[in-house]
Write an enzyme that holds these catalytic residues in place. Structure first.
Site, PDB file in Angstrom:
ATOM      1  CD  GLN A  63      -2.916   1.262   2.242  1.00 26.04           C
ATOM      2  OE1 GLN A  63      -2.434   1.330   3.365  1.00 26.04           O
ATOM      3  NE2 GLN A  63      -4.209   1.386   2.014  1.00 26.04           N
TER       4      GLN A  63
ATOM      5  CE1 TYR B 257      -3.568   9.246   7.491  1.00 22.42           C
ATOM      6  CE2 TYR B 257      -4.629   7.286   6.608  1.00 22.42           C
ATOM      7  CZ  TYR B 257      -4.095   7.983   7.672  1.00 22.42           C
ATOM      8  OH  TYR B 257      -4.097   7.429   8.927  1.00 22.42           O
TER       9      TYR B 257
ATOM     10  NE  ARG C 285      -8.838   0.018   2.415  1.00 22.41           N
ATOM     11  CZ  ARG C 285      -8.787  -0.271   3.697  1.00 22.41           C
ATOM     12  NH1 ARG C 285      -7.956   0.349   4.498  1.00 22.41           N
ATOM     13  NH2 ARG C 285      -9.573  -1.191   4.214  1.00 22.41           N
TER      14      ARG C 285
ATOM     15  N   GLY D  22      -9.394  -6.889   8.382  1.00 24.09           N
ATOM     16  CA  GLY D  22      -8.293  -6.215   9.071  1.00 24.09           C
ATOM     17  C   GLY D  22      -7.996  -6.893  10.392  1.00 24.09           C
TER      18      GLY D  22
HETATM   19  C1  LIG Z   1      -4.005  -1.423  13.561  1.00 22.05           C
HETATM   20  C2  LIG Z   1      -4.663  -0.885  12.333  1.00 22.05           C
HETATM   21  C3  LIG Z   1      -3.904  -0.236  11.377  1.00 22.05           C
HETATM   22  C4  LIG Z   1      -4.480   0.215  10.186  1.00 22.05           C
HETATM   23  N1  LIG Z   1      -3.699   0.783   9.217  1.00 22.05           N
HETATM   24  C5  LIG Z   1      -4.202   1.029   7.985  1.00 22.05           C
HETATM   25  C6  LIG Z   1      -3.354   1.383   6.904  1.00 22.05           C
HETATM   26  O1  LIG Z   1      -2.114   1.470   7.014  1.00 22.05           O
HETATM   27  N2  LIG Z   1      -3.946   1.637   5.710  1.00 22.05           N
HETATM   28  C7  LIG Z   1      -5.296   1.544   5.527  1.00 22.05           C
HETATM   29  O2  LIG Z   1      -5.786   1.789   4.422  1.00 22.05           O
HETATM   30  N3  LIG Z   1      -6.113   1.184   6.540  1.00 22.05           N
HETATM   31  C8  LIG Z   1      -5.596   0.900   7.750  1.00 22.05           C
HETATM   32  N4  LIG Z   1      -6.418   0.448   8.748  1.00 22.05           N
HETATM   33  C9  LIG Z   1      -7.836   0.198   8.463  1.00 22.05           C
HETATM   34  C10 LIG Z   1      -8.057  -1.280   8.085  1.00 22.05           C
HETATM   35  O3  LIG Z   1      -7.478  -1.568   6.820  1.00 22.05           O
HETATM   36  C11 LIG Z   1      -9.545  -1.627   8.035  1.00 22.05           C
HETATM   37  O4  LIG Z   1     -10.166  -0.729   7.164  1.00 22.05           O
HETATM   38  C12 LIG Z   1     -10.202  -1.547   9.400  1.00 22.05           C
HETATM   39  O5  LIG Z   1      -9.468  -2.283  10.368  1.00 22.05           O
HETATM   40  C13 LIG Z   1     -11.638  -2.092   9.355  1.00 22.05           C
HETATM   41  O6  LIG Z   1     -11.634  -3.446   8.935  1.00 22.05           O
HETATM   42  P1  LIG Z   1     -11.872  -4.641   9.988  1.00 22.05           P
HETATM   43  O7  LIG Z   1     -13.224  -4.366  10.607  1.00 22.05           O
HETATM   44  O8  LIG Z   1     -11.872  -5.894   9.176  1.00 22.05           O
HETATM   45  O9  LIG Z   1     -10.780  -4.575  11.004  1.00 22.05           O
HETATM   46  C14 LIG Z   1      -5.874   0.033   9.968  1.00 22.05           C
HETATM   47  C15 LIG Z   1      -6.638  -0.593  10.960  1.00 22.05           C
HETATM   48  C16 LIG Z   1      -6.048  -1.066  12.108  1.00 22.05           C
HETATM   49  C17 LIG Z   1      -6.889  -1.795  13.120  1.00 22.05           C
END
Ligand SMILES: Cc1cc2nc3c(=O)[nH]c(=O)nc-3n(C[C@H](O)[C@H](O)[C@H](O)COP(=O)(O)O)c2cc1C
Length: 369
Positions: free
Chosen positions: A102, A182, A229, A322
């Protein structure tokens, strides 16, 4: 074992055949704690453990020093960083996995502490009124500096260079991080973009930087290895506020993406309760599935049941998970076996070292213990 679930069916993405539709969502883990922000053996282990995902999308990785916004996040702009990522791609490929990186620029979510006092850059001179995770802990964000046309040009070049490095490092593709408040998202939304040149004003202009970046990246890698994304209904978090033009802007972007032959479009359902938000749309996948003709991956808050359902209903081709992937390194296998998932520990999401990173056992390891 029940492998006949929609989530566990293979999928063609461009010229790649991915073994299932359980993708790992990009997640910042802040483990690249070294002066050059390079990944190392610990990252190789972390991603190798998760290679049963149909596709791993790595943590956001800054495309330039100016793009950084959080401590200890890896970069993909220098030769040393590129070399270091080779260990990760090799580990994942040896474990029969696929991995995209990414590409990230945080824009105004950064802080002067990362730039020897210089201001973060954004579409306009605005402050997200949020917090930045600096080397000295969380700090209030500041008012960013409006990017000049020269800044925009060089940022486009940074993304192109990062994509070139990603190819050299052995990644299967890249995902452009144009969501979550962002840099690109700051251009898309009228509440953070007050420009009067060709990058502001009309919907076309607010979206222009993203298409300039895709066009630049296309010069160094196949179009069908580029993913993207978007988080159309983000409101009230990461400093973003929606307005009347937000959804029409995303409609425009997503329809225009059909002019390209991208690997996939990765959409997030709202992070927050949208019932109180004007202009927000529930069910992002349902809105955009008819508008986008390529592969669509959906994320946010899915579990096995809801994931199978959304694919079955035809609203998405794959689901990115995630947090479940943090604590369940072999998530597809757990879905196949219908076992209860391990809980994640939020307190170790961003802490250094292996705790909460590489020490969640696989089902096999848990049995041996
Ligand atoms: C610890 C953590 C770090 C994350 N870092 C990013 C990231 O670097 N880039 C991004 O697009 N989303 C990031 N997210 C968002 C996740 O990609 C995802 O959209 C979010 O966790 C919701 O999905 P989930 O319900 O399956 O966890 C992050 C989420 C978490 C929990």
């Amino acid at each position: 074992m029940s492998t006949n679930q929609p989530l566990l069916q293979p999928i063609e993405v461009g010229d790649l055949t991915l073994k299932n539709r359980v993708w790992m969502a990009p997640m910042t883990r802040s483990r690249a704690a070294n002066p050059e922000n390079k990944v190392f053996e610990l990252h190789e282990e972390y991603y190798r453990q998760r290679a049963s995902a149909g596709l791993i999308i790595t943590e956001g990785s800054q495309v330039s020093p100016r793009g950084v916004g959080y401590i200890n996040t890896p970069g993909i702009y220098s030769a040393a960083q590129t070399e270091a990522w080779k260990g990760v791609t090799k580990a994942v490929h040896e474990a029969n996995g696929h991995i995209f990186i990414q590409l990230w620029h945080v824009g105004r979510m950064s802080h002067p502490d990362f730039h020897n006092g210089a201001l973060p850059l954004s579409a306009s001179a605005t402050n997200p009124n949020s917090k930045s995770y600096t080397p000295e802990g969380f700090k209030e964000t500041v008012t960013a500096q409006e990017m000049t046309l020269e800044d925009i040009k060089s940022t486009i070049q940074d993304f192109k260079n990062a994509a070139k490095n990603a190819m050299e490092a052995g990644f299967d593709g890249v995902e452009i991080h144009s969501s979550n408040g962002y840099l690109f998202h700051q251009f898309f939304n009228g509440t953070s973009n007050f420009r009067t040149d060709e990058y502001g004003g009309s919907i076309e202009n607010k979206a222009r930087i993203l298409f300039d970046v895709i066009d630049a990246i296309k010069e160094v890698m196949p179009e069908n290895r580029i993913g993207l994304r978007l988080n159309p209904s983000l409101n009230g978090v990461f400093g973003m506020t929606m307005d009347e033009e937000t959804i029409p802007t995303f409609d425009y972007i997503i329809k225009k993406l059909n002019d390209y032959d991208l690997a996939y479009l990765h959409l997030s359902e709202p992070f927050t309760d949208v019932s109180k938000i004007p202009f927000a749309e529930q069910h992002i996948a349902k809105r955009y599935r008819p508008m986008y003709h390529g592969k669509l991956v959906i994320n946010s808050g899915f579990d096995q049941e809801k994931g199978n359902e959304i694919i079955e209903e035809g609203f998405a081709d794959a689901v990115a998970f995630g947090k479940p992937f943090i604590s369940n390194p072999d998530l597809p296998e757990r879905f196949a076996s219908h076992v209860e998932l391990a809980k994640w520990d939020e307190s170790t999401f961003y802490t250094p070292g292996e705790k909460g990173f590489t020490d969640y056992p696989s089902l096999q390891e848990a049995k041996v213990d």
